[in-house]
Design a protein around this motif. Structure first.
Motif, mmCIF file in Angstrom:
data_model
loop_
_atom_site.group_PDB
_atom_site.id
_atom_site.type_symbol
_atom_site.label_atom_id
_atom_site.label_comp_id
_atom_site.label_asym_id
_atom_site.label_seq_id
_atom_site.Cartn_x
_atom_site.Cartn_y
_atom_site.Cartn_z
ATOM 1 N N THR A 29 0.863 -1.181 0.000
ATOM 2 C CA THR A 29 0.000 0.000 0.000
ATOM 3 C C THR A 29 0.897 1.227 0.000
ATOM 4 O OG1 THR A 29 -1.926 1.034 1.057
ATOM 5 C CG2 THR A 29 -0.222 0.194 2.545
ATOM 6 N N TRP A 33 -2.147 6.309 -1.713
ATOM 7 C CA TRP A 33 -3.445 5.618 -1.897
ATOM 8 C C TRP A 33 -4.356 5.889 -0.701
ATOM 9 C CZ3 TRP A 33 -7.147 2.442 0.004
ATOM 10 C CH2 TRP A 33 -8.056 1.889 -0.905
ATOM 11 N N ARG A 37 -7.684 8.394 -1.000
ATOM 12 C CA ARG A 37 -9.002 7.732 -1.013
ATOM 13 C C ARG A 37 -9.792 7.951 0.260
ATOM 14 N NH1 ARG A 37 -9.807 3.838 -5.673
ATOM 15 N NH2 ARG A 37 -7.819 4.198 -6.688
ATOM 16 N N CYS A 112 -20.863 1.119 13.722
ATOM 17 C CA CYS A 112 -20.398 2.515 13.726
ATOM 18 C C CYS A 112 -21.466 3.482 14.244
ATOM 19 C CB CYS A 112 -19.955 2.922 12.330
ATOM 20 S SG CYS A 112 -18.722 1.804 11.668
ATOM 21 N N ARG A 151 -5.502 -5.623 2.599
ATOM 22 C CA ARG A 151 -5.122 -4.201 2.587
ATOM 23 C C ARG A 151 -6.315 -3.282 2.339
ATOM 24 N NH1 ARG A 151 -2.310 -3.038 -3.333
ATOM 25 N NH2 ARG A 151 -4.090 -3.777 -4.537
ATOM 26 N N GLY A 214 -16.649 -2.095 0.253
ATOM 27 C CA GLY A 214 -16.449 -0.662 0.469
ATOM 28 C C GLY A 214 -17.354 0.210 -0.374
ATOM 29 N N GLN A 215 -17.531 -0.176 -1.644
ATOM 30 C CA GLN A 215 -18.323 0.690 -2.528
ATOM 31 C C GLN A 215 -19.797 0.690 -2.158
ATOM 32 O OE1 GLN A 215 -17.142 -0.110 -6.570
ATOM 33 N NE2 GLN A 215 -15.067 0.592 -6.154
ATOM 34 N N HIS A 249 -19.718 10.479 11.836
ATOM 35 C CA HIS A 249 -18.855 9.295 11.945
ATOM 36 C C HIS A 249 -17.687 9.468 10.972
ATOM 37 C CE1 HIS A 249 -17.242 5.392 12.015
ATOM 38 N NE2 HIS A 249 -17.734 5.024 10.852
ATOM 39 N N ASN A 252 -14.524 8.241 6.195
ATOM 40 C CA ASN A 252 -13.820 8.597 4.972
ATOM 41 C C ASN A 252 -14.082 10.078 4.696
ATOM 42 O OD1 ASN A 252 -13.180 9.010 2.218
ATOM 43 N ND2 ASN A 252 -13.448 6.834 1.808
ATOM 44 N N ASN A 279 -10.820 5.225 11.134
ATOM 45 C CA ASN A 279 -12.205 4.892 11.453
ATOM 46 C C ASN A 279 -12.221 4.013 12.709
ATOM 47 O OD1 ASN A 279 -14.758 3.732 11.563
ATOM 48 N ND2 ASN A 279 -14.855 3.257 9.376
HETATM 49 O O1 UT7 Z 1 -17.574 2.812 9.160
HETATM 50 C C1 UT7 Z 1 -18.345 2.606 8.006
HETATM 51 C C2 UT7 Z 1 -17.648 1.669 7.198
HETATM 52 N N1 UT7 Z 1 -16.914 1.961 6.060
HETATM 53 C C3 UT7 Z 1 -16.976 2.962 5.168
HETATM 54 O O2 UT7 Z 1 -17.643 3.943 5.275
HETATM 55 C C4 UT7 Z 1 -16.161 2.729 3.932
HETATM 56 C C5 UT7 Z 1 -16.825 3.241 2.688
HETATM 57 N N2 UT7 Z 1 -16.013 2.962 1.514
HETATM 58 C C6 UT7 Z 1 -14.844 3.574 1.228
HETATM 59 O O3 UT7 Z 1 -14.432 4.439 1.975
HETATM 60 C C7 UT7 Z 1 -14.107 3.204 -0.027
HETATM 61 O O4 UT7 Z 1 -14.902 2.305 -0.785
HETATM 62 C C8 UT7 Z 1 -12.717 2.580 0.226
HETATM 63 C C9 UT7 Z 1 -11.787 3.652 0.771
HETATM 64 C C10 UT7 Z 1 -12.847 1.442 1.223
HETATM 65 C C11 UT7 Z 1 -12.129 2.024 -1.065
HETATM 66 O O5 UT7 Z 1 -12.044 3.019 -2.066
HETATM 67 P P1 UT7 Z 1 -12.462 2.692 -3.547
HETATM 68 O O6 UT7 Z 1 -12.200 3.908 -4.318
HETATM 69 O O7 UT7 Z 1 -13.865 2.155 -3.518
HETATM 70 O O8 UT7 Z 1 -11.404 1.571 -3.962
HETATM 71 P P2 UT7 Z 1 -11.643 0.095 -4.511
HETATM 72 O O9 UT7 Z 1 -12.065 -0.788 -3.405
HETATM 73 O O10 UT7 Z 1 -12.486 0.165 -5.739
HETATM 74 O O11 UT7 Z 1 -10.173 -0.305 -4.920
HETATM 75 C C12 UT7 Z 1 -9.504 0.375 -6.004
HETATM 76 C C13 UT7 Z 1 -8.142 -0.258 -6.214
HETATM 77 C C14 UT7 Z 1 -8.182 -1.777 -6.361
HETATM 78 O O12 UT7 Z 1 -7.212 -2.107 -7.348
HETATM 79 P P3 UT7 Z 1 -7.657 -2.442 -8.858
HETATM 80 O O13 UT7 Z 1 -8.579 -3.606 -8.729
HETATM 81 O O14 UT7 Z 1 -8.333 -1.194 -9.333
HETATM 82 O O15 UT7 Z 1 -6.349 -2.730 -9.496
HETATM 83 C C15 UT7 Z 1 -7.696 -2.288 -5.024
HETATM 84 O O16 UT7 Z 1 -7.057 -3.548 -5.123
HETATM 85 O O17 UT7 Z 1 -7.287 -0.007 -5.073
HETATM 86 C C16 UT7 Z 1 -6.708 -1.236 -4.620
HETATM 87 N N3 UT7 Z 1 -6.498 -1.165 -3.177
HETATM 88 C C17 UT7 Z 1 -5.385 -0.654 -2.613
HETATM 89 N N4 UT7 Z 1 -4.248 -0.172 -3.122
HETATM 90 C C18 UT7 Z 1 -3.314 0.269 -2.273
HETATM 91 C C19 UT7 Z 1 -7.376 -1.520 -2.195
HETATM 92 N N5 UT7 Z 1 -6.827 -1.249 -0.997
HETATM 93 C C20 UT7 Z 1 -5.599 -0.711 -1.217
HETATM 94 C C21 UT7 Z 1 -4.591 -0.235 -0.382
HETATM 95 N N6 UT7 Z 1 -3.461 0.249 -0.938
HETATM 96 N N7 UT7 Z 1 -4.697 -0.241 0.971
#
Ligand code: UT7
Length: 322
Positions: A29, A33, A37, A112, A151, A214-215, A249, A252, A279
């Motif tokens: 990571t 990133w 994000r 949460c 991750r 996450g999405q 909360h 993000n 979080n």
């Molecule tokens: O408390 C309430 C609970 N949670 C929330 O409110 C979370 C709500 N969701 C989010 O905040 C976002 O969806 C996240 C921050 C969790 C994720 O962001 P995203 O823009 O939806 O990313 P993604 O899951 O679509 O992942 C995009 C890319 C993926 O790679 P590919 O498939 O595009 O090549 C992941 O494998 O980022 C990659 N990835 C990472 N890269 C580096 C996922 N985690 C990591 C990481 N470091 N830690």
């Protein structure tokens, strides 16, 4: 009619701090990133601290801030998904450590939204005239239930506890609240507990960790939170402009920015703690409140809108005058 007023806050974070760069050394990571994000820069992780030890510390600080003794507390409600024991409840551990012998104590599991549910439950008791003074907490050691090999989730969460003392008050306090649940979407943010295990079946149980889509959680948050806030603010007889601070909360930064846009309210009114603690599920809102309180943002009559949202799915908002 008595209103439920917050008269003291406290919080406690574990000593150890882990930055995004620290994580990048042990997994694939990067600070880039995680920061871009989520807005998270670092988080506190528990080594010798436990959910109960942090709760007790936060509670002592809240009592001190309120100028109250533990014996004056009638009710202790603690929101958590990461208590140290299945039983006794963490709230009972807090009661014992404080010597709050006159209190009834129990935990609530609303992920949460846990602290906000605790606030709303305490409010219902106070409104019904059953209790006058309550200690409400949100406390988590999420680092023990997240998968350190995933991750996409482990970089998001942290450990900590926050507490507030609430009391029936003639003048200021809670004006309106809204809460809800949607169990049909429970699987988008889940952590399996123990599976069946008895002489009738063979089990080969693996340790279960937090799993999150996450999405889906993101989409839920950016639609439900502004709608719940709008509804609560309206029920309080106010408009979004009347609110001095929005204490949301801390999941993000992009969710918070989206809520600010939807309500047409400047981001300056949305204080942040996720940058330095990530979080912390049920503990996010009370830790943020404590930082606002100790930072001098809150004066008698200051209008705050709060909202918690997450696993269950669950959500809860409240509007109050400080
Ligand atoms: O408390 C309430 C609970 N949670 C929330 O409110 C979370 C709500 N969701 C989010 O905040 C976002 O969806 C996240 C921050 C969790 C994720 O962001 P995203 O823009 O939806 O990313 P993604 O899951 O679509 O992942 C995009 C890319 C993926 O790679 P590919 O498939 O595009 O090549 C992941 O494998 O980022 C990659 N990835 C990472 N890269 C580096 C996922 N985690 C990591 C990481 N470091 N830690």
């Amino acid at each position: 009619m008595m209103k439920t007023r917050i008269i003291g806050t406290g919080s406690c974070l574990p000593k150890a701090v882990v930055t995004n760069d620290d994580l990048a050394k042990i997994m694939d990571t990067s600070d880039e990133w995680i920061s871009s994000r989520t807005g998270i820069k670092k988080r506190h992780l528990a080594k010798e601290e436990t959910t109960a030890s942090m709760s007790v510390e936060a509670a002592k600080r809240a009592l001190d801030n309120a100028g109250m003794t533990a014996e004056e507390i009638d009710l202790i409600i603690l929101g958590t998904v990461s208590a140290d024991y299945v039983t006794p409840a963490c709230a009972c551990e807090v009661q014992a450590a404080l010597g709050a012998k006159n209190a009834v104590a129990f935990d609530v599991n609303a992920a949460c939204s846990g602290f906000m549910f605790a606030l709303n439950i305490a409010n219902a008791y106070i409104q019904a005239g059953l209790y006058r003074t309550a200690l409400i907490l949100g406390a988590e050691t999420l680092s023990k239930i997240v998968d350190w090999n995933d991750r996409s989730t482990c970089v998001l969460f942290g450990d900590g506890a926050g507490a507030a003392v609430v009391r029936g008050d003639e003048q200021y306090g809670l004006l309106a609240f809204d809460q809800g649940s949607d169990g049909t979407k429970g699987d988008v943010l889940a952590c399996l507990g123990r599976t069946n295990n008895n002489p009738l079946i063979e089990t080969d149980q693996e340790t279960a960790y937090v799993h999150m889509d996450g999405q889906e959680v993101y989409k839920f948050a950016v639609t439900t939170v502004p709608a719940s806030l709008q509804k609560t603010i309206e029920a309080a007889g106010l408009t979004p402009e009347d609110i001095d601070y929005y204490a949301l909360h801390q999941a993000n930064i992009r969710i918070i920015q989206s809520v600010s846009k939807r309500l047409h309210i400047s981001e300056d009114k949305f204080p942040i703690s996720l940058d330095h603690c990530g979080n912390i599920s049920a503990a996010s809102v009370p830790i943020l409140l404590d930082e606002m309180n100790r930072g001098g943002l809150l004066k008698p009559g200051t209008k705050i809108a709060m909202s918690g949202f997450g696993g269950g799915l669950t959500w809860a908002s409240a509007v109050l005058e400080w």
